[in-house]
Design an enzyme around this catalytic site. Structure first.
Site, PDB file in Angstrom:
ATOM      1  N   GLU B  20     -31.828  25.514  -6.026  1.00  0.00           N
ATOM      2  CA  GLU B  20     -32.512  24.287  -5.655  1.00  0.00           C
ATOM      3  C   GLU B  20     -33.058  23.607  -6.897  1.00  0.00           C
ATOM      4  O   GLU B  20     -33.665  24.241  -7.748  1.00  0.00           O
ATOM      5  CB  GLU B  20     -33.661  24.619  -4.685  1.00  0.00           C
ATOM      6  CG  GLU B  20     -34.021  23.454  -3.821  1.00  0.00           C
ATOM      7  CD  GLU B  20     -34.686  23.876  -2.516  1.00  0.00           C
ATOM      8  OE1 GLU B  20     -34.742  25.079  -2.203  1.00  0.00           O
ATOM      9  OE2 GLU B  20     -35.166  22.973  -1.817  1.00  0.00           O
ATOM     10  N   GLY B  21     -32.789  22.329  -7.015  1.00  0.00           N
ATOM     11  CA  GLY B  21     -33.319  21.571  -8.141  1.00  0.00           C
ATOM     12  C   GLY B  21     -34.115  20.380  -7.633  1.00  0.00           C
ATOM     13  O   GLY B  21     -34.362  20.272  -6.435  1.00  0.00           O
ATOM     14  N   LYS B  25     -29.689  20.560  -3.825  1.00  0.00           N
ATOM     15  CA  LYS B  25     -29.701  21.930  -3.335  1.00  0.00           C
ATOM     16  C   LYS B  25     -28.289  22.446  -3.512  1.00  0.00           C
ATOM     17  O   LYS B  25     -27.336  21.688  -3.370  1.00  0.00           O
ATOM     18  CB  LYS B  25     -29.992  21.909  -1.837  1.00  0.00           C
ATOM     19  CG  LYS B  25     -31.320  22.476  -1.451  1.00  0.00           C
ATOM     20  CD  LYS B  25     -31.469  22.490   0.045  1.00  0.00           C
ATOM     21  CE  LYS B  25     -32.944  22.577   0.355  1.00  0.00           C
ATOM     22  NZ  LYS B  25     -33.251  22.405   1.743  1.00  0.00           N
ATOM     23  N   VAL B  26     -28.151  23.711  -3.799  1.00  0.00           N
ATOM     24  CA  VAL B  26     -26.802  24.264  -3.888  1.00  0.00           C
ATOM     25  C   VAL B  26     -26.649  25.309  -2.791  1.00  0.00           C
ATOM     26  O   VAL B  26     -27.509  26.175  -2.633  1.00  0.00           O
ATOM     27  CB  VAL B  26     -26.540  24.890  -5.270  1.00  0.00           C
ATOM     28  CG1 VAL B  26     -25.104  25.385  -5.352  1.00  0.00           C
ATOM     29  CG2 VAL B  26     -26.819  23.879  -6.377  1.00  0.00           C
ATOM     30  N   LYS B  42     -22.963  21.481  -4.077  1.00  0.00           N
ATOM     31  CA  LYS B  42     -24.180  20.920  -4.650  1.00  0.00           C
ATOM     32  C   LYS B  42     -24.482  19.694  -3.817  1.00  0.00           C
ATOM     33  O   LYS B  42     -23.703  18.730  -3.805  1.00  0.00           O
ATOM     34  CB  LYS B  42     -23.934  20.551  -6.113  1.00  0.00           C
ATOM     35  CG  LYS B  42     -25.170  20.085  -6.844  1.00  0.00           C
ATOM     36  CD  LYS B  42     -24.864  20.007  -8.333  1.00  0.00           C
ATOM     37  CE  LYS B  42     -26.047  19.477  -9.131  1.00  0.00           C
ATOM     38  NZ  LYS B  42     -25.728  19.449 -10.566  1.00  0.00           N
ATOM     39  N   ASP B 137     -26.528  21.354 -23.639  1.00  0.00           N
ATOM     40  CA  ASP B 137     -27.638  22.081 -23.037  1.00  0.00           C
ATOM     41  C   ASP B 137     -27.226  23.522 -22.785  1.00  0.00           C
ATOM     42  O   ASP B 137     -27.489  24.075 -21.730  1.00  0.00           O
ATOM     43  CB  ASP B 137     -28.080  21.402 -21.733  1.00  0.00           C
ATOM     44  CG  ASP B 137     -29.463  21.883 -21.288  1.00  0.00           C
ATOM     45  OD1 ASP B 137     -30.231  22.350 -22.154  1.00  0.00           O
ATOM     46  OD2 ASP B 137     -29.754  21.806 -20.084  1.00  0.00           O
TER      47      ASP B 137
END
Lengths: 213, 462
Positions: B20-21, B25-26, B42, B137
């Site tokens: 979850e970001g 949500k994944v 995703k 990143d």
């Protein structure tokens, strides 16, 4: 998200519901929506009326709206199912469907036959084959003597015209293609399986409900 | 939708939440039709994203980037779905967890095992760099493991593509997690994405082998200082080779820092290195490792040439017509495979010989096949993967006329264009009037040139 009171007004005259188009073709609903992004781009490149005109078609394929070409004309005519001189969205999707990797070979064979049947006689005639070879040579800027062209045409024609009646009918064509599968190479566009990733802009404009996916 | 009942999206049945970001949500998913598992959806909620154009652009960019990447050590994007309220990216589901967790639970990893992971990481990063994609990143949280313990790099959301490169050819956006970020990125100077990714890989290598961060401080200012001076303690119990490689990767000066070619020639790195071939776009373009098959092909090619080229009939000839190739519709947004064809009256043997001569002179390698010639990117050592640049194929129209096709494989487009330009030039290809302009675009960097479809050239008998 913004309100969408005039859902249909946003679309062009020939617009059709993606869920309907998806049900008739090998494309998923999202792929149809992605194709709509491509369609919008092509149909607004010159005339901006949401219909693909021949000049726009040529521009997309050759980056040149004035480059006339026998084969591009034939493809355009086949895409223009209603024969009104422009390609509408529904025609675009149904025609591209022929080129989808999952579309049955029979449909591809039939499309190729229509493509090469220049005068819509229901047969591919010897002079049509020659005309196409000449058009290709011309496009390549190559000058072959008439004898050489004759030999190439004669050899292929006699192979394909198995009944020997001087014209290739759909059955003979089917037979010839099955012996030379390479003939259908350009009837399949692998790109069509990646539409949602090639034209990701559709994600911003999607109007679908989740249950329609 | 978090209930136990399986929700369905298109052909996918949605399972449990795996991540979850802030925007997304994944969830794990499998296909309802085939039952195939191994997908991760995703799910981006459009209400959270809002109608911010920047974020939409970022999502589109992420899709465009991921689409290009097909490598066994890079998380793959399969397709994209969208509704009024959500956007779904269908990704490969990687089940082995984060490399970070593995290191945390094991403390550190042995040099032998660590090297294997590091080689996979470098394989993937090098592949992306070849595609013009820089991760920017890279950190253990973005480096996942599959069920077999192999590396999968994820999260290219922040990747920069070449179009973001400024006029000086350097990237100009700061992002990334401070502990892993290269000094030149922190300094906010323009930077070379390839070199700063290598810095991050150096930090990851350090973490893999020691279980600790090379640069760490509660105080950000001090952390930045340590990074910019590359103040790092490299434990003496590491092997000298590993110590040396870490030092060369954590060189604060990007110009003197080790580059990808040098890294692949490093002795510590090279040990037990088996490069993976990226998943080819075209099966026939894969290099076969079956030497016996190659020998057979060459032997065949030595016996008269009547049977070694493809004979094409009139319909196939017509089918080669550029106007019948609709890929022009799609190529604008796609740096995709390219083809150049021309006709020649030279015999296949002469054509192959001359093309071989030309590309060999340019420093490339060739491999002969059945009526085909493969041009291969040379490599400095025995260990780097041989990447295929292009395939040359000759088709016979009649005994005195041939069509030559130069087909691009994966790899850098620039070398392909160079080779083609040289071949066309050296073979004395004379351009007919209506293609004279296309020769110019042959040299252009932009893939939009592809819209012109294939180019036709003719060779006069030289």
């Amino acid at each position: 998200m913004g309100c969408i009171p005039t859902k249909l007004a946003k679309h062009t005259p020939g617009y059709e519901d993606p869920t309907v188009l998806a049900s008739e073709t090998s494309f998923s609903v999202c792929e149809v929506e992605a194709l709509y992004e491509l369609f919008k781009k092509l149909s607004h490149s010159i005339f901006k009326d949401g219909l693909i005109h021949k000049e726009e078609f040529q521009l997309a394929l050759f980056k040149n709206s004035k480059r006339k070409n026998l084969f591009a004309d034939r493809i355009f005519d086949l895409f223009d199912i209603k024969r009104n001189g422009v390609i509408e969205f529904g025609e675009f999707v149904r025609s591209l469907n022929v080129f989808h990797p999952d579309t049955p070979t029979e449909e591809k064979i039939a499309f190729a036959f229509k493509l090469y049947d220049l005068r819509h006689t229901g047969y591919i005639e010897r002079d049509e084959l020659k005309e196409m070879v000449l058009a290709l040579l011309d496009e390549s800027g190559l000058h072959l003597s008439d004898d050489v062209v004759e030999v190439i045409v004669e050899k292929t024609f006699s192979q394909a015209d198995s009944k020997g009646d001087g014209r290739i009918d759909p059955d003979e064509w089917k037979e010839f293609v099955s012996q030379n599968p390479a003939l259908l190479k350009n009837m399949t566009l692998p790109y069509l399986k990646d539409m949602t990733m090639v034209f990701p802009s559709f994600v911003v404009n999607s109007e679908l409900d989740e249950e329609d996916l | 939708m978090d209930g136990g009942e399986a929700m369905r999206v298109g052909p996918y049945l949605i399972g449990r939440t795996i991540g979850e970001g802030s925007f997304a949500k994944v969830k794990a998913a499998r296909r309802a039709d085939t039952g195939g598992a191994g997908f991760a959806l995703k799910i981006i909620l459009r209400s959270r994203v809002g109608s911010d154009l920047k974020i939409h652009d970022q999502i589109k960019r992420e899709i465009g980037t991921l689409k290009m990447l097909r490598h066994p050590n890079v998380v793959r994007l399969y397709e994209v779905l969208a509704s009024k309220t959500k956007i779904f990216l269908v990704l490969e589901h990687v089940t082995g967890g984060e490399l970070f967790d593995k290191i945390e639970s094991k403390g550190r990893i042995s040099e032998r095992e660590g090297r294997k992971l590091f080689q996979q990481l470098i394989d993937a990063v090098s592949y992306c760099h070849d595609k013009g994609v820089y991760h920017r990143d890279l950190k253990p949280e973005n480096v996942l493991l599959d069920a077999k313990g192999n590396i999968k790099i994820s999260d290219f959301g922040l990747s920069a593509l070449p179009q973001q490169i400024g006029v000086d050819g350097l990237l100009h956006t700061t992002c990334g997690s401070p502990n892993y970020v290269a000094p030149e990125v922190l300094a906010n100077r323009g930077y070379d994405g390839a070199k700063s990714d290598l810095w991050s890989c150096g930090v990851i290598l350090y973490v893999i082998l020691t279980g600790c961060l090379p640069f760490d401080d509660q105080n950000l200012t001090l952390l930045y200082h340590k990074i910019s001076k590359s103040e790092v303690h490299i434990p003496k119990w590491l092997s000298p080779g590993a110590q040396n490689l870490i030092k060369r990767m954590l060189d604060p000066n990007p110009i003197t820092r080790i580059n990808m070619d040098q890294l692949k020639e490093d002795n510590w790195f090279k040990q037990d290195y088996v490069p993976v071939m990226p998943e080819g776009d075209e099966e026939e373009d894969m290099l076969s490792d079956d030497e016996s098959c190659v020998i057979k092909e060459v032997a065949e090619a030595d016996h008269g040439h009547e049977n070694t080229h493809n004979h094409i009939n009139a319909f196939e000839l017509i089918g080669m017509c550029s106007s019948l190739d609709l890929s022009g519709f799609f190529e604008q947004e796609d740096v995709s495979e390219r083809r150049i064809r021309f006709t020649s009256t030279l015999s296949p043997k002469d054509l192959f010989d001359r093309i071989e001569e030309i590309v060999t002179e340019m420093g490339f390698h060739v491999r002969k096949g059945h009526a085909k010639l493969k041009v291969i990117q040379p490599c400095k050592g025995s260990t780097c993967p041989r990447s295929l640049l292009m395939v040359v194929e000759v088709f016979e129209i009649n005994s005195s006329l041939y069509v030559v096709e130069l087909r691009k494989s994966h790899g850098v487009s620039a070398s392909y264009r160079q080779i083609c330009a040289k071949i066309l030039d050296d073979l004395g290809v004379c351009k007919s009037a209506d293609v004279a302009t296309t020769n110019q675009s042959l040299m252009q960097e932009h893939s939009t040139a592809a819209l012109e479809g294939e180019r036709k050239f003719t060779i006069a008998a030289a």
